[in-house]
Motif scaffolding. Structure first.
Motif, PDB file in Angstrom:
ATOM      1  N   ASP A 381     -15.428  -4.055  -6.892  1.00 12.08           N
ATOM      2  CA  ASP A 381     -16.323  -3.569  -7.939  1.00 12.08           C
ATOM      3  C   ASP A 381     -15.452  -2.920  -9.017  1.00 12.08           C
ATOM      4  N   HIS A 382     -15.404  -3.562 -10.195  1.00 18.80           N
ATOM      5  CA  HIS A 382     -14.495  -3.106 -11.248  1.00 18.80           C
ATOM      6  C   HIS A 382     -14.921  -1.763 -11.845  1.00 18.80           C
ATOM      7  N   ARG A 383     -16.154  -1.327 -11.576  1.00 18.89           N
ATOM      8  CA  ARG A 383     -16.576  -0.009 -12.063  1.00 18.89           C
ATOM      9  C   ARG A 383     -15.795   1.109 -11.383  1.00 18.89           C
ATOM     10  N   ILE A 384     -15.321   0.835 -10.174  1.00 16.65           N
ATOM     11  CA  ILE A 384     -14.591   1.849  -9.403  1.00 16.65           C
ATOM     12  C   ILE A 384     -13.120   1.491  -9.254  1.00 16.65           C
ATOM     13  N   ILE A 385     -12.858   0.230  -8.911  1.00 14.21           N
ATOM     14  CA  ILE A 385     -11.524  -0.183  -8.491  1.00 14.21           C
ATOM     15  C   ILE A 385     -10.874  -1.043  -9.565  1.00 14.21           C
ATOM     16  N   ASP A 386      -9.889  -0.510 -10.245  1.00 15.34           N
ATOM     17  CA  ASP A 386      -9.115  -1.295 -11.213  1.00 15.34           C
ATOM     18  C   ASP A 386      -8.100  -2.158 -10.471  1.00 15.34           C
ATOM     19  N   GLY A 387      -7.520  -3.090 -11.200  1.00 13.56           N
ATOM     20  CA  GLY A 387      -6.500  -3.944 -10.607  1.00 13.56           C
ATOM     21  C   GLY A 387      -5.315  -3.160 -10.090  1.00 13.56           C
ATOM     22  N   ALA A 388      -5.013  -2.041 -10.739  1.00 10.55           N
ATOM     23  CA  ALA A 388      -3.885  -1.215 -10.321  1.00 10.55           C
ATOM     24  C   ALA A 388      -4.142  -0.533  -8.980  1.00 10.55           C
ATOM     25  N   VAL A 389      -5.398  -0.501  -8.538  1.00 12.04           N
ATOM     26  CA  VAL A 389      -5.751   0.045  -7.219  1.00 12.04           C
ATOM     27  C   VAL A 389      -5.966  -1.090  -6.226  1.00 12.04           C
ATOM     28  N   GLY A 390      -6.728  -2.116  -6.646  1.00  7.74           N
ATOM     29  CA  GLY A 390      -7.056  -3.219  -5.749  1.00  7.74           C
ATOM     30  C   GLY A 390      -5.853  -4.013  -5.299  1.00  7.74           C
ATOM     31  N   ALA A 391      -4.927  -4.306  -6.234  1.00 12.57           N
ATOM     32  CA  ALA A 391      -3.754  -5.119  -5.893  1.00 12.57           C
ATOM     33  C   ALA A 391      -2.849  -4.428  -4.863  1.00 12.57           C
ATOM     34  N   PRO A 392      -2.477  -3.155  -5.054  1.00  8.92           N
ATOM     35  CA  PRO A 392      -1.660  -2.493  -4.034  1.00  8.92           C
ATOM     36  C   PRO A 392      -2.362  -2.384  -2.676  1.00  8.92           C
ATOM     37  N   PHE A 393      -3.689  -2.211  -2.716  1.00  9.68           N
ATOM     38  CA  PHE A 393      -4.432  -2.151  -1.448  1.00  9.68           C
ATOM     39  C   PHE A 393      -4.286  -3.463  -0.685  1.00  9.68           C
ATOM     40  N   LEU A 394      -4.493  -4.581  -1.372  1.00 12.41           N
ATOM     41  CA  LEU A 394      -4.394  -5.875  -0.697  1.00 12.41           C
ATOM     42  C   LEU A 394      -2.958  -6.169  -0.272  1.00 12.41           C
ATOM     43  N   GLN A 395      -1.996  -5.721  -1.067  1.00 16.30           N
ATOM     44  CA  GLN A 395      -0.587  -5.867  -0.678  1.00 16.30           C
ATOM     45  C   GLN A 395      -0.299  -5.070   0.597  1.00 16.30           C
ATOM     46  N   LYS A 396      -0.926  -3.884   0.711  1.00 12.83           N
ATOM     47  CA  LYS A 396      -0.735  -3.050   1.905  1.00 12.83           C
ATOM     48  C   LYS A 396      -1.338  -3.728   3.131  1.00 12.83           C
ATOM     49  N   VAL A 397      -2.489  -4.362   2.956  1.00 18.54           N
ATOM     50  CA  VAL A 397      -3.105  -5.102   4.054  1.00 18.54           C
ATOM     51  C   VAL A 397      -2.163  -6.201   4.540  1.00 18.54           C
ATOM     52  N   ARG A 398      -1.594  -6.942   3.581  1.00 16.70           N
ATOM     53  CA  ARG A 398      -0.650  -7.996   3.952  1.00 16.70           C
ATOM     54  C   ARG A 398       0.577  -7.424   4.655  1.00 16.70           C
ATOM     55  N   GLU A 399       1.119  -6.337   4.135  1.00 15.51           N
ATOM     56  CA  GLU A 399       2.322  -5.727   4.725  1.00 15.51           C
ATOM     57  C   GLU A 399       2.073  -5.309   6.169  1.00 15.51           C
ATOM     58  N   LEU A 400       0.906  -4.723   6.434  1.00 12.31           N
ATOM     59  CA  LEU A 400       0.594  -4.250   7.787  1.00 12.31           C
ATOM     60  C   LEU A 400       0.363  -5.411   8.756  1.00 12.31           C
ATOM     61  N   LEU A 401      -0.225  -6.492   8.275  1.00 13.87           N
ATOM     62  CA  LEU A 401      -0.434  -7.654   9.138  1.00 13.87           C
ATOM     63  C   LEU A 401       0.892  -8.361   9.444  1.00 13.87           C
ATOM     64  N   GLU A 402       1.778  -8.396   8.465  1.00 14.29           N
ATOM     65  CA  GLU A 402       3.061  -9.071   8.670  1.00 14.29           C
ATOM     66  C   GLU A 402       4.043  -8.220   9.466  1.00 14.29           C
ATOM     67  N   ASP A 403       3.801  -6.895   9.482  1.00 16.38           N
ATOM     68  CA  ASP A 403       4.648  -5.991  10.264  1.00 16.38           C
ATOM     69  C   ASP A 403       3.756  -4.941  10.913  1.00 16.38           C
ATOM     70  N   PRO A 404       2.975  -5.320  11.949  1.00 19.79           N
ATOM     71  CA  PRO A 404       1.966  -4.426  12.516  1.00 19.79           C
ATOM     72  C   PRO A 404       2.526  -3.162  13.175  1.00 19.79           C
ATOM     73  N   GLU A 405       3.842  -3.097  13.396  1.00 22.39           N
ATOM     74  CA  GLU A 405       4.419  -1.859  13.937  1.00 22.39           C
ATOM     75  C   GLU A 405       4.225  -0.700  12.963  1.00 22.39           C
ATOM     76  N   LEU A 406       3.995  -1.025  11.678  1.00 21.91           N
ATOM     77  CA  LEU A 406       3.765   0.030  10.675  1.00 21.91           C
ATOM     78  C   LEU A 406       2.461   0.786  10.930  1.00 21.91           C
ATOM     79  N   LEU A 407       1.580   0.193  11.750  1.00 19.64           N
ATOM     80  CA  LEU A 407       0.345   0.893  12.100  1.00 19.64           C
ATOM     81  C   LEU A 407       0.596   2.167  12.907  1.00 19.64           C
ATOM     82  N   LEU A 408       1.783   2.261  13.492  1.00 19.12           N
ATOM     83  CA  LEU A 408       2.114   3.413  14.315  1.00 19.12           C
ATOM     84  C   LEU A 408       2.500   4.628  13.473  1.00 19.12           C
ATOM     85  N   TYR A 409       2.777   4.424  12.207  1.00 21.72           N
ATOM     86  CA  TYR A 409       3.266   5.533  11.378  1.00 21.72           C
ATOM     87  C   TYR A 409       2.118   6.244  10.664  1.00 21.72           C
TER      88      TYR A 409
END
Length: 409
Positions: A381-409
């Motif tokens: 929803d662009h009223r709340i989430i700009d690209g500068a917020v949405g893109a890093p969030f989705l990148q973080k999702v990818r990072e955690l799935l590709e390296d799930p040990e990061l879930l421990l931190y």
């Protein structure tokens, strides 16, 4: 003592529901906690338990009927209680009948006073008699009284004649039904609400969509390890949706606005991550919610989601299991879909559309290798989430799935 069973509330946006099935019939003995009937709300099929004990004396609405919240749908008690109820109802109906008659007589008397013979002259010669009420209605509807005079048989045109004339003029020709190349299926209440909600969502929230491909090699290994060495002994089987829920809750820590809803004056940011999982049923999509995912282990998430999915398939969900979602996951991978976009489930601000895992060539350390790739497409929803917020969030999702040990931190 006679107990009245009322149609329960189906949520803030539901004021009537469909009785889908009666599990008890007139004459059956009912105990407290027995499932009396099943209802179809705008979200799911729910069961209604009895709070009373006795004999089911009366069922007031059959299966397949829409009933307003708060209506009496059944009576439970002893047979003698029903006779007393009928006497009270007959007395009430008689009082209402007398009241309606008095009101009707008053209206008729008033109408007789108004419907007096009043001549009206048209075209300088022909006299047409019409009541004041008839002339007033004819003027409003822009009707020539001469045409009405030829239509009616009496000498005096009354208001009812004008109304009948209007009905006859607006009748549409009846079309003869012929064999065609299509057929119709009645919309369920769930399907009607899905259509309404999706239209409202697109009209209300300006969506934007971003997408990433995720290397699921490490996530697959983790899932296999959990199912082989630990959770299988507890009777649990971790799904990729369970892992994704855990990952999303962790990613929200760095992007809290993803877990929020919009209002004109303030943004409502939720402290707990409640994830809805879209489940396909014969009647439509149902979204049970796993609450407080950010506070749960993968085992607890798996247990909750497995239980919710089973209850969806058995039509045993309660209203509380459908409410309070803050983010939704929709996974069509099991249908062979690689990627798709989904419409935000209002009043949430984010939905993740998850495709299937397939082997694809990718470049790793300057070498082409085959990896298990899964696409995730996020709608925000662009009223709340700009690209500068949405893109890093989705990148973080990818990072955690590709390296799930990061879930421990």
């Amino acid at each position: 003592m006679l107990s009245k069973i009322l149609m329960p509330s189906g949520g803030q946006t539901t004021d009537e529901m469909l009785i889908q099935k009666w599990n008890k019939h007139v004459g059956d003995t009912v105990k407290r906690g027995d499932i009396l009937f099943e209802i179809e709300t705008d979200k799911a099929i729910l069961t209604v338990e009895s709070f009373a004990e006795g004999v089911l004396l009366e069922v007031r609405f059959p299966e397949g009927v829409m009933v307003k919240v708060g209506e009496v749908v059944a009576l439970i008690g002893n047979p003698g209680d029903l006779d007393q109820e009928k006497k009270e109802n007959q007395k009430q109906k008689q009082e209402e009948k007398v009241d309606r008659k008095e009101k009707r007589d008053a209206v008729v008397n008033k109408e007789l006073v108004a419907e007096t013979d009043t001549p009206a002259r048209f075209n300088g010669s022909k006299k047409i008699l019409a009541s004041p009420l008839a002339k007033s209605l004819a003027k409003i509807e822009k009707i020539d009284l001469e045409k009405v005079a030829r239509f009616v048989s009496g000498n005096l045109i009354k208001k009812a004649d004008i109304s009948r004339y209007l009905r006859e003029q607006t009748k549409a020709p009846v079309e003869t039904e012929i064999e065609s190349d299509h057929y119709f299926i009645d919309n369920s209440q769930i399907r009607k609400t899905i259509a309404k909600r999706m239209r409202e969502s697109l009209n209300t929230a300006p969506h934007y969509v971003i997408s990433v491909d995720v290397d699921m090699t490490a996530a697959i290994a983790l899932r296999n390890k959990l199912n082989k060495n630990g959770l299988s002994k507890q009777g649990l089987k971790v799904s990729f949706n369970d892992l994704l829920m855990k990952v999303v809750a962790k990613a929200v820590e760095s992007a809290p606005l993803v877990n929020a809803s919009f209002s004109e004056n303030k943004l409502k940011v939720f402290r707990n991550v409640n994830i809805g999982l879209a489940v396909a049923t014969e009647t439509g999509i149902i979204v049970p919610v796993v609450h407080n995912v950010n506070k749960k282990s993968i085992a607890e998430i798996t247990a909750d989601s497995s239980r919710s999915i089973a209850r969806v398939k058995n039509n045993q969900l309660t209203e509380s299991e459908l409410q309070g979602g803050t983010i939704t996951i929709s996974n069509l991978g099991m249908f062979g879909i690689d990627r798709f976009t989904a419409i935000i489930n209002q009043p949430e601000s984010c939905i993740l559309a998850v495709g299937g895992i397939s082997k694809k060539p990718v470049v790793v350390n300057d070498a082409v290798v085959i990896r298990d790739i899964m696409n995730i497409t996020a709608s925000f929803d662009h009223r709340i989430i700009d690209g500068a917020v949405g893109a890093p969030f989705l990148q973080k999702v990818r990072e955690l799935l590709e390296d799930p040990e990061l879930l421990l931190y």
